[in-house]
Motif scaffolding. Structure first.
Motif, PDB file in Angstrom:
ATOM      1  N   UNK A 176      -2.595   8.796  10.182  1.00 21.26           N
ATOM      2  CA  UNK A 176      -3.042   7.543  10.461  1.00 21.26           C
ATOM      3  C   UNK A 176      -2.088   6.612  11.067  1.00 21.26           C
ATOM      4  N   UNK A 177      -0.763   6.882  10.312  1.00 20.70           N
ATOM      5  CA  UNK A 177       0.457   6.255  10.542  1.00 20.70           C
ATOM      6  C   UNK A 177       0.591   6.434  12.319  1.00 20.70           C
ATOM      7  N   UNK A 178       0.606   7.504  12.430  1.00 23.29           N
ATOM      8  CA  UNK A 178       0.685   8.213  14.130  1.00 23.29           C
ATOM      9  C   UNK A 178      -0.260   7.528  14.877  1.00 23.29           C
ATOM     10  N   UNK A 179      -1.223   7.175  14.488  1.00 30.15           N
ATOM     11  CA  UNK A 179      -2.433   6.696  15.247  1.00 30.15           C
ATOM     12  C   UNK A 179      -2.177   5.262  15.377  1.00 30.15           C
ATOM     13  N   UNK A 180      -1.804   4.719  14.322  1.00 31.33           N
ATOM     14  CA  UNK A 180      -1.211   3.128  14.495  1.00 31.33           C
ATOM     15  C   UNK A 180      -0.117   3.076  15.455  1.00 31.33           C
ATOM     16  N   UNK A 181       0.952   3.990  15.329  1.00 29.01           N
ATOM     17  CA  UNK A 181       2.106   4.122  16.225  1.00 29.01           C
ATOM     18  C   UNK A 181       1.668   3.959  17.543  1.00 29.01           C
TER      19      UNK A 181
END
Ligand SMILES: Nc1nc2c(ncn2[C@@H]2O[C@H](COP(=O)(O)OP(=O)(O)OP(=O)(O)O)[C@@H](O)[C@H]2O)c(=O)[nH]1
Ligand SMILES: [Zn+2]
Length: 420
Positions: A142-147
């Motif tokens: 999810x952090x990657x999707x935000x990034x």
């Protein structure tokens, strides 16, 4: 006759009380009110009150036995339910009052402490079989999707830290045996006898107590993660995204690349967050059915059989290898799976993140409308998982781009054992 459970006398099984036709707490599955339905009493602190076969906690009842054997726990201990009640209201929904709609969980399981407060106060040992709480999830995908700007924080569902606010629900199985038998198309007596025999005679009451028709099976249950407003689940005007996922510890937790489990689960969470952020809700149902409900030992044996067979790990023999080891390709039999969604009051899923025809058919046949099926994005399929995904497509899994033909299937190969 009642035998206290603290004597040295061992009672191998119980029998219906001669001359009595009604239990003190009879269970009427699907009744119009919780009082008429009656409390599920599977505790062993007062055997006379028990109205179900089996014990609370599923497989964990064995650990309770160890704790009691080790004198770390008082066998008569009862839960203090103060402040344990749900953090979100769920139900009652019309599905709760249809005895055939929900057969594998107790719809009143999370409300036991409230709806049976009087009985508990009078000394009856009634325990919840469902618990509803809140959590924040933080997962790297999810952090990657935000990034990658696919998701942005809104401060309510998704926070700037990457935390996702959820309501989460733990569900222990409670089986209404006549309803389970009906789902599997067998007679009640055949089901009860097979359960008795295949558990090595673990629950004699399956055959000696035809008057008891509810069973607490020693298996894992389900956990539900709800993103967004719980009220959206029963509002026809609001959209629902959903992934129903079966446990795969190797991939889900440890990131093993032989299957698509974790990537699909994380894709499901991402879609759920998106739906919750736009006024709907997201639902992840996580079922403890490791290795297609055949267990992890079987699954790892299958991996070896797949990798060591002549010609190496091939999509064309993917399901066959499981059947060789386990005697069946898949023991999940999705017909009980929709119950938890009916318990939540869901009637329509706008986006179902699953390619499984078995999940899809079980949901639609149970009366849940599915608007759109969302396959796993190809870039999320890990290196060694193409064998699994191509085999599934060839076996009838949903694939908008078409399934491989026999030659195409035979060409899909996995990693050799020497290459790990
Ligand atoms: N026995 C066995 N189980 C496997 C094998 N590969 C994966 N699994 C299990 O298969 C199950 C996969 O479940 P899900 O991720 O819900 O996938 P699915 O139902 O096949 O379909 P999707 O919803 O499209 O992902 C998990 O329980 C895995 O542990 C295998 O080779 N043998
Ligand atoms: Zn897996």
């Amino acid at each position: 006759m009642t035998t206290p459970n603290r004597t040295t006398h061992i009672r191998l099984t119980s029998h219906p009380e001669p001359g009595t036709s009604t239990h003190r707490f009879p269970l009427r599955w699907g009744a119009a009110t919780p009082k008429e339905r009656g409390p599920v009493i599977g505790s062993v602190t007062n055997p006379a009150d028990r109205n179900v076969i089996g014990a609370h906690g599923g497989a964990y009842s064995l650990y309770r036995a160890l704790a009691i054997s080790a004198r770390a726990m008082n066998p008569l201990a009862r839960p203090d339910l103060t402040n344990t009640h749900p953090t979100a209201g769920i139900g009652p929904h019309p599905s709760w009052f249809d005895p055939d709609r929900i057969v594998s969980l107790d719809p009143w399981g999370h409300m036991a402490g409230e709806v049976f407060a009087e009985e508990i106060a009078s000394g009856v040992d009634i325990r919840p079989t469902i618990a509803v709480t809140k959590a924040r999830l933080n997962v790297p995908e999810i952090l990657a999707a935000m990034g990658a700007k696919r998701l942005s924080p809104d401060g309510t569902v998704l926070h700037a830290s990457g935390d996702i606010s959820v309501t989460k629900v733990a569900v222990d199985p409670v089986w209404h045996l006549p309803g389970i038998a009906q789902r599997f198309g067998v007679s009640d007596s055949v089901l009860r006898r097979t359960l008795f025999e295949q558990t090595g005679g673990m629950y004699p009451e399956l055959v000696t107590r035809p008057d008891m028709n509810v069973f607490l099976p020693p298996i894992g249950g389900a956990t539900v993660y709800i993103m967004g407003d719980v009220a959206a689940l029963t509002d026809d005007k609001r959209r629902i995204a959903c992934r129903v996922h079966d446990e795969c510890n190797g991939s889900d937790v440890f990131g093993s690349d032989i299957c698509t489990c974790r990537p699909y689960l994380m894709h499901g969470i991402e879609e759920c967050v998106r739906e919750a952020q736009t006024g709907g809700a997201g639902v992840i149902v996580y079922n403890r059915k490791e290795g297609r409900a055949l267990g992890e030992v079987t699954k790892f044996l299958v991996y070896n059989a797949r990798k060591r067979q002549e010609g190496g790990d091939q999509a064309s023999t993917y399901f066959e290898r499981t059947e060789c080891v386990a005697g069946v390709q898949d023991a999940r039999f999705q017909q009980l799976m929709p119950d938890v969604l009916h318990w939540l009051g869901i009637r329509r899923i706008d986006r179902l993140m699953s390619m499984s025809n078995m999940k899809h058919d079980a949901l639609t046949e149970s009366g849940i409308e599915i608007v759109e099926r969302v396959p796993i994005p190809p870039e999320l399929v890990p290196p060694d998982a193409s064998v699994e995904i191509e085999a599934k497509k060839a076996a009838g899994y949903y694939t908008p781009d078409g399934a491989p033909d026999a030659d195409g299937l035979a060409a899909v190969k996995g990693r050799d054992l020497e290459k790990f």
